[in-house]
Design a protein around this motif. Sequence first.
Motif, short mmCIF file in Angstrom:
data_model
loop_
_atom_site.label_atom_id
_atom_site.label_comp_id
_atom_site.label_asym_id
_atom_site.label_seq_id
_atom_site.Cartn_x
_atom_site.Cartn_y
_atom_site.Cartn_z
N ALA A 139 94.27 -20.67 96.48
CA ALA A 139 94.89 -21.95 96.80
C ALA A 139 95.85 -22.32 95.68
O ALA A 139 95.54 -22.14 94.51
CB ALA A 139 93.81 -23.03 96.95
N PRO A 140 97.03 -22.86 96.01
CA PRO A 140 98.00 -23.18 94.97
C PRO A 140 97.55 -24.37 94.12
O PRO A 140 97.00 -25.33 94.61
CB PRO A 140 99.27 -23.53 95.75
N ALA A 141 97.80 -24.24 92.81
CA ALA A 141 97.57 -25.32 91.85
C ALA A 141 98.47 -25.07 90.66
O ALA A 141 98.80 -23.92 90.37
CB ALA A 141 96.11 -25.34 91.41
N PRO A 142 98.93 -26.10 89.95
CA PRO A 142 99.83 -25.88 88.82
C PRO A 142 99.15 -25.11 87.69
O PRO A 142 97.95 -25.21 87.51
CB PRO A 142 100.20 -27.29 88.36
N THR A 143 99.97 -24.36 86.94
CA THR A 143 99.43 -23.62 85.80
C THR A 143 99.40 -24.51 84.57
O THR A 143 100.05 -25.53 84.51
CB THR A 143 100.27 -22.36 85.52
N ALA A 144 98.65 -24.11 83.59
CA ALA A 144 98.42 -24.94 82.40
C ALA A 144 99.64 -25.11 81.53
O ALA A 144 99.84 -26.17 80.95
CB ALA A 144 97.28 -24.34 81.58
N ALA A 145 100.47 -24.10 81.38
CA ALA A 145 101.59 -24.19 80.45
C ALA A 145 102.70 -25.09 80.96
O ALA A 145 103.52 -25.56 80.19
CB ALA A 145 102.15 -22.80 80.16
N VAL A 182 98.25 -28.82 77.14
CA VAL A 182 97.36 -27.93 77.90
C VAL A 182 97.76 -26.47 77.71
O VAL A 182 96.90 -25.60 77.66
CB VAL A 182 97.37 -28.31 79.40
N GLY A 183 99.05 -26.21 77.60
CA GLY A 183 99.55 -24.84 77.55
C GLY A 183 99.37 -24.14 76.22
O GLY A 183 99.56 -22.92 76.14
N GLY A 184 99.05 -24.88 75.17
CA GLY A 184 98.76 -24.28 73.87
C GLY A 184 99.89 -23.45 73.32
O GLY A 184 101.07 -23.80 73.42
N GLU A 185 99.51 -22.33 72.73
CA GLU A 185 100.47 -21.47 72.04
C GLU A 185 101.55 -20.93 72.98
O GLU A 185 102.71 -20.82 72.60
CB GLU A 185 99.73 -20.31 71.37
N LEU A 186 101.17 -20.61 74.21
CA LEU A 186 102.15 -20.11 75.17
C LEU A 186 103.25 -21.14 75.41
O LEU A 186 104.43 -20.81 75.36
CB LEU A 186 101.48 -19.75 76.50
N ALA A 187 102.87 -22.38 75.64
CA ALA A 187 103.86 -23.43 75.88
C ALA A 187 104.73 -23.65 74.65
O ALA A 187 105.95 -23.85 74.77
CB ALA A 187 103.17 -24.72 76.30
N LEU A 188 104.14 -23.61 73.47
CA LEU A 188 104.91 -23.79 72.23
C LEU A 188 105.90 -22.64 72.03
O LEU A 188 107.04 -22.85 71.61
CB LEU A 188 103.97 -23.92 71.04
#
Length: 154
Positions: free
Chosen positions: A139-145, A79-85
């Motif tokens: 409202a709190p929710a987890p981020t994609a990365a 889900v996080g794409g390039e940022l997560a990589l």
Amino acid sequence: MFGTMKRGANAYANIGVETGVLAASPHKLITMLFDGALVAIALGKKYMAEGNIKDKGESITKAILIVDNGLRASLNKEVGGELALNLDSLYEYMSRRLFEANATNNPAILDEVHSLLEDIRSAWEQIGPNGQPASMQAAPAPTAAFSQPSFAKA
């Protein structure tokens, strides 16, 4: 007969940490991982300066484990794409540098990794729990990365 005061204080502190983890949002858990790694690196540097090899090694190892088994393992690369990589690569680099700092007793490397983690932590805090700037949070929710840390999953 009842143990030392230090053991009692440590038990009390551990209960506080465990309670904080159980009550924390996924966003807060990541913040806690950053904080733990930063403290471990700072302690590693302190012990390094004192020549306390055992505690230095334990502190730096703790920082490596937090980076690898906490921050890095929490990345959601699908889900996080390039940022997560990119974060994955940066966390891998930090772990290698921490190992090198431990092996060579180089406090400058600890400063480098500490600074990198502080920068990422600061950015993480600015994003807020649902991926928007903290000032726009509804409202709190987890981020994609990031996904919820594996130790916190039910």
